[in-house]
Design a protein around this motif. Sequence first.
Motif, mmCIF file in Angstrom:
data_model
loop_
_atom_site.group_PDB
_atom_site.id
_atom_site.type_symbol
_atom_site.label_atom_id
_atom_site.label_comp_id
_atom_site.label_asym_id
_atom_site.label_seq_id
_atom_site.Cartn_x
_atom_site.Cartn_y
_atom_site.Cartn_z
ATOM 1 N N HIS A 143 0.825 -1.271 -0.098
ATOM 2 C CA HIS A 143 -0.239 -0.012 0.091
ATOM 3 C C HIS A 143 0.861 1.216 -0.116
ATOM 4 N N ASP A 144 0.650 2.148 -0.901
ATOM 5 C CA ASP A 144 1.004 3.556 -0.781
ATOM 6 C C ASP A 144 0.540 4.480 0.200
ATOM 7 N N ALA A 145 1.065 4.828 1.357
ATOM 8 C CA ALA A 145 0.599 5.607 2.130
ATOM 9 C C ALA A 145 -0.084 6.836 1.839
ATOM 10 N N SER A 146 0.163 7.376 0.619
ATOM 11 C CA SER A 146 -0.559 8.893 0.057
ATOM 12 C C SER A 146 -1.443 8.530 -0.481
ATOM 13 N N GLN A 147 -1.899 7.347 -0.715
ATOM 14 C CA GLN A 147 -3.162 7.072 -1.674
ATOM 15 C C GLN A 147 -4.408 6.433 -0.680
ATOM 16 N N PRO A 148 -5.647 6.642 -1.005
ATOM 17 C CA PRO A 148 -6.973 5.831 -0.307
ATOM 18 C C PRO A 148 -6.618 4.487 -0.734
ATOM 19 N N LYS A 156 -10.194 -4.865 -2.017
ATOM 20 C CA LYS A 156 -8.613 -5.081 -2.326
ATOM 21 C C LYS A 156 -7.736 -5.304 -1.331
ATOM 22 N N TRP A 157 -6.805 -6.302 -1.752
ATOM 23 C CA TRP A 157 -6.010 -6.860 -0.584
ATOM 24 C C TRP A 157 -4.573 -6.041 -0.671
ATOM 25 N N TYR A 158 -4.236 -5.505 0.689
ATOM 26 C CA TYR A 158 -3.220 -4.507 0.766
ATOM 27 C C TYR A 158 -2.112 -5.280 1.777
ATOM 28 N N ARG A 159 -0.896 -4.755 1.637
ATOM 29 C CA ARG A 159 0.138 -5.414 2.627
ATOM 30 C C ARG A 159 0.817 -4.237 3.172
ATOM 31 N N ILE A 160 0.889 -4.284 4.497
ATOM 32 C CA ILE A 160 1.474 -3.226 5.254
ATOM 33 C C ILE A 160 2.787 -3.877 6.162
ATOM 34 N N ASP A 161 3.870 -3.137 6.734
ATOM 35 C CA ASP A 161 4.773 -3.659 7.613
ATOM 36 C C ASP A 161 5.265 -2.326 8.317
ATOM 37 N N ALA A 162 5.824 -2.628 9.473
ATOM 38 C CA ALA A 162 6.279 -1.730 10.361
ATOM 39 C C ALA A 162 7.065 -0.556 9.896
ATOM 40 N N ASN A 163 7.778 -1.039 8.843
ATOM 41 C CA ASN A 163 8.858 -0.109 8.395
ATOM 42 C C ASN A 163 8.255 1.196 7.515
ATOM 43 N N MET A 164 7.089 0.909 7.146
ATOM 44 C CA MET A 164 6.135 1.994 6.270
ATOM 45 C C MET A 164 5.825 3.142 7.205
ATOM 46 N N MET A 165 6.074 3.235 8.434
ATOM 47 C CA MET A 165 5.631 4.220 9.345
ATOM 48 C C MET A 165 6.913 4.972 10.155
ATOM 49 N N VAL A 168 3.214 13.199 19.621
ATOM 50 C CA VAL A 168 3.962 12.511 18.517
ATOM 51 C C VAL A 168 3.151 12.689 17.393
ATOM 52 N N GLU A 169 3.897 12.439 16.232
ATOM 53 C CA GLU A 169 3.106 12.252 14.789
ATOM 54 C C GLU A 169 3.491 10.907 14.396
ATOM 55 N N ALA A 170 2.359 10.150 13.886
ATOM 56 C CA ALA A 170 2.480 8.833 13.343
ATOM 57 C C ALA A 170 1.763 8.662 12.183
ATOM 58 N N GLU A 171 1.958 8.296 11.039
ATOM 59 C CA GLU A 171 1.137 8.131 9.950
ATOM 60 C C GLU A 171 0.123 9.422 9.762
ATOM 61 N N ASP A 172 -1.034 9.457 9.845
ATOM 62 C CA ASP A 172 -2.040 10.356 9.704
ATOM 63 C C ASP A 172 -2.414 11.131 10.993
ATOM 64 N N PHE A 173 -1.670 10.619 12.222
ATOM 65 C CA PHE A 173 -2.392 11.162 13.456
ATOM 66 C C PHE A 173 -1.234 12.124 14.131
ATOM 67 N N MET A 200 2.044 -1.375 13.238
ATOM 68 C CA MET A 200 1.017 -1.734 12.340
ATOM 69 C C MET A 200 -0.434 -1.319 12.780
ATOM 70 N N ILE A 201 -0.649 -1.561 13.831
ATOM 71 C CA ILE A 201 -1.995 -1.314 14.386
ATOM 72 C C ILE A 201 -2.507 0.317 13.866
ATOM 73 N N LEU A 202 -1.374 1.128 14.138
ATOM 74 C CA LEU A 202 -1.561 2.361 13.756
ATOM 75 C C LEU A 202 -1.742 2.668 12.375
ATOM 76 N N LEU A 203 -1.023 2.073 11.680
ATOM 77 C CA LEU A 203 -1.288 2.041 9.989
ATOM 78 C C LEU A 203 -2.582 1.505 9.565
ATOM 79 N N LEU A 204 -3.244 0.432 10.444
ATOM 80 C CA LEU A 204 -4.471 0.068 10.114
ATOM 81 C C LEU A 204 -5.497 0.888 10.370
ATOM 82 N N LEU A 205 -5.071 1.588 11.549
ATOM 83 C CA LEU A 205 -6.445 2.420 12.043
ATOM 84 C C LEU A 205 -6.576 3.782 11.093
ATOM 85 N N SER A 206 -5.358 4.300 10.856
ATOM 86 C CA SER A 206 -5.344 5.273 9.690
ATOM 87 C C SER A 206 -6.179 5.019 8.543
ATOM 88 N N LYS A 207 -5.693 3.999 7.906
ATOM 89 C CA LYS A 207 -6.407 3.765 6.683
ATOM 90 C C LYS A 207 -7.993 3.550 6.851
#
Length: 771
Positions: free
Chosen positions: A105-110, A115-124, A321-326, A444-451
């Motif tokens: 998943h591209d973090a800048s795109q909705p 559709k299936w997406y893949r995320i990991d901890a290095n993306m945030m 703190v800032e994390a992803e869209d938070f 990864m939990i913060l990434l999922l909640l943001s999306k």
Amino acid sequence: MSSRLFAYSRARTVLWRRHGISATALRFTSSTSTDKPVPTQTTNHTDADPPATEQPNVVASTPLYSKDEADAIKPSSEKANDDSSGKKSGSRFEFVREREPIVVHDASQPIKLGKWYRIDANMMDYNQVGKSHINTVPRLAHGLERVLFSPGVHLLQDPNSRVYNFDPYIRGITQPDEFDFDKLTPYITSSKDSKLIKYARERKKRFVGSTSSMTHVLSHLYFAISGGKQPDISSMSMRFADMPSRFTRGMRYPASIALRYNDGVYSIDADKSFDVKDSILSVMGKSLEKLLTSTPSEFEMYKKQNSWKVKEIPEENYHYVEAEDFILRSQLDCRDDRLPRKTFDLKTRGSLAIRMDLDNHEVSRGYQIKTMKGRMQSFEREYYDMVRSAFLKYNFQVRIGNMDGIFVAYHNTARMFGFQYISRREMDEVLYGNELTGNHMFKMILLLLSKMLRTVTDQYPETDVRVTFNSFTPDHSLSMWVEVIDDEKEAIAVKMYQETGQYSVNPAPTAATPEASKEAASKEGVDPFATKDPLGAKPTETDAENALLDELLDEDVDPVEGVYVNSDHPIQHYRMESFSTLNNQDTDDAITLRDQTDEWSINWSLKKSTAPPDELVRHYRQLRLKQSTFFERPSADTPEEELAPLVKVLRRLSRRNMWMNNTPRERVVVNKSRIPDYAPLKHHRADRPVKASSPKPRHRSSPKPMLKTQPAPKTQPTPKTQPTPKTQPTSKPQPTPKTQPAPKTQPAPASEKNEPSPTNSSSDQSGSPEV
């Protein structure tokens, strides 16, 4: 093992020669599989079937492959008739076998639904925002700081010797009616924190939130992607071996948050629809935090009789703190510069009886914590319940605030029992297995909640909505419900819930009692005891409506229909599915990383429900009804026979030990020897303290120190009896070393170990028979 490999090799050759099955279609797997599929013959030639007298091959008699591998060699006709629609059964939920490729998943795109997406901890990236004024954060008082560096529980008072390990002032707890809470800093929600919203606008973030409003939602996301991992209670004693290790019922409570829109920023506030009043634990937590960080004289000023002395209300200290869209905010309770992360959180933990009977805390406050181990009245029981009910939320709060751990104070609302410091590392080992897994899981939990929240706000732009998460569903997926908020109607529903216990805009009609009917009839001038004429007028429409209303009141009415839901706008329902990929292997099991070389990612998909609107409203009302009745507890008027068995036992123990809350009339003894001294340490040997007036000790073999130390006491009386010119020869005893008897007895070096004063050394020399 070698014979089995030989059999597998032979079977593979037979399948390849006789049936045309590729050798790569079969792999050696464990023979303990419960499924025993038979390989399908997919011949590419017209050879005849083998004779019936031929012995069956090894593959037909022994399942050397799993069900997934058997499905892979099915013919197309069997795959078409398969009812799984391209899915296979997993241990927790269904996996997609023939799905479209997973997209990183591209973090800048909705995201796109389905559709299936893949995320990991290095993306945030997880970075601090602004400056945290740690220097203004209070410290622990009453000598409690030594608990931070000594594992385990520290008793306030030793039960054997009755000696206090800390200040006896903190034994008794000030009750809420004695404390002036107006002198404390009021809590500010995320939607009213101007500084938090300012940071979000400067950094172009969409969501802001605090630890109190987000930790419950983060817990449900953890349940959805953790593979059913349970906390590790193996360190408990054998008395808890048969006790459940899963998370408590309160952790499974559906979590709701309110997204409040404010000029491009959505503030995440906790939903207070059914949390209409503060419990005794939340109220006393504020005063107890002040008690633990204030001296006795400072704390006395916050009591109502002395609160006029408090001139200024201190400001709260926050960490951003800032994390992803938070942009996230965490309150800093206490600090100690010797800890690795400097700050830690204060937690006041009520006893088991108080937590199980919150509305009757005056009855349950007699419950005592007496021992270290045991199922009841022990610190081990309190730790066991805390692991299952609060550790996960505490861990998220500590991570958001970049704190080192939590400081727990155990009490029963009347007296304090003991204290314990639990580091973040200890919580990680209990929850995740190690700290590395905890770091990956949190990101990864913060990434999922943001999306997921971004999908909601795209569906309802610039609108206040309520989002409810529920991870305990029949298919083990995560459900997300979205409802548009109507503040006016919700205010009516909340008021009705406070008065009647029904979360409804239109209260349910109640049947009138006979006494009330007679009183209303007398006011209208009608004889309440008159009987109707059977030959009188026919019943009117009003009478028919009243009869129908009475008939409806006599019947059982479904309570779900009375729950308020804003059905003016469509109710949306989303379902999230996920599974893990560890080192390029898909799995639905719990993950524990071994080292940094392990690669772990989460594959997830969000789907929108296509059920009819009426059905969605009905299911959502059931969920809201479950929330409103989830924490119903017995009241003071509840009969004894209707109480739960555990509550009966706890109340009986409380009544028996209520007298122990009183302060005993005895001589108070405090163990002051354990209070550390933080003054600058002097650089000298610990086993040889040197006084400022004593001479510097020398080596025993040097003759000059003995000549200087022995005549020193004899030169003191010379100025009194002789003139000043005659005192000069006193400094010439050096040419007469032959008459010196000191080397024979050596009294001075022997006394250097105890370092006596010069007067004691001179008296010892004069009393010596050799001198």
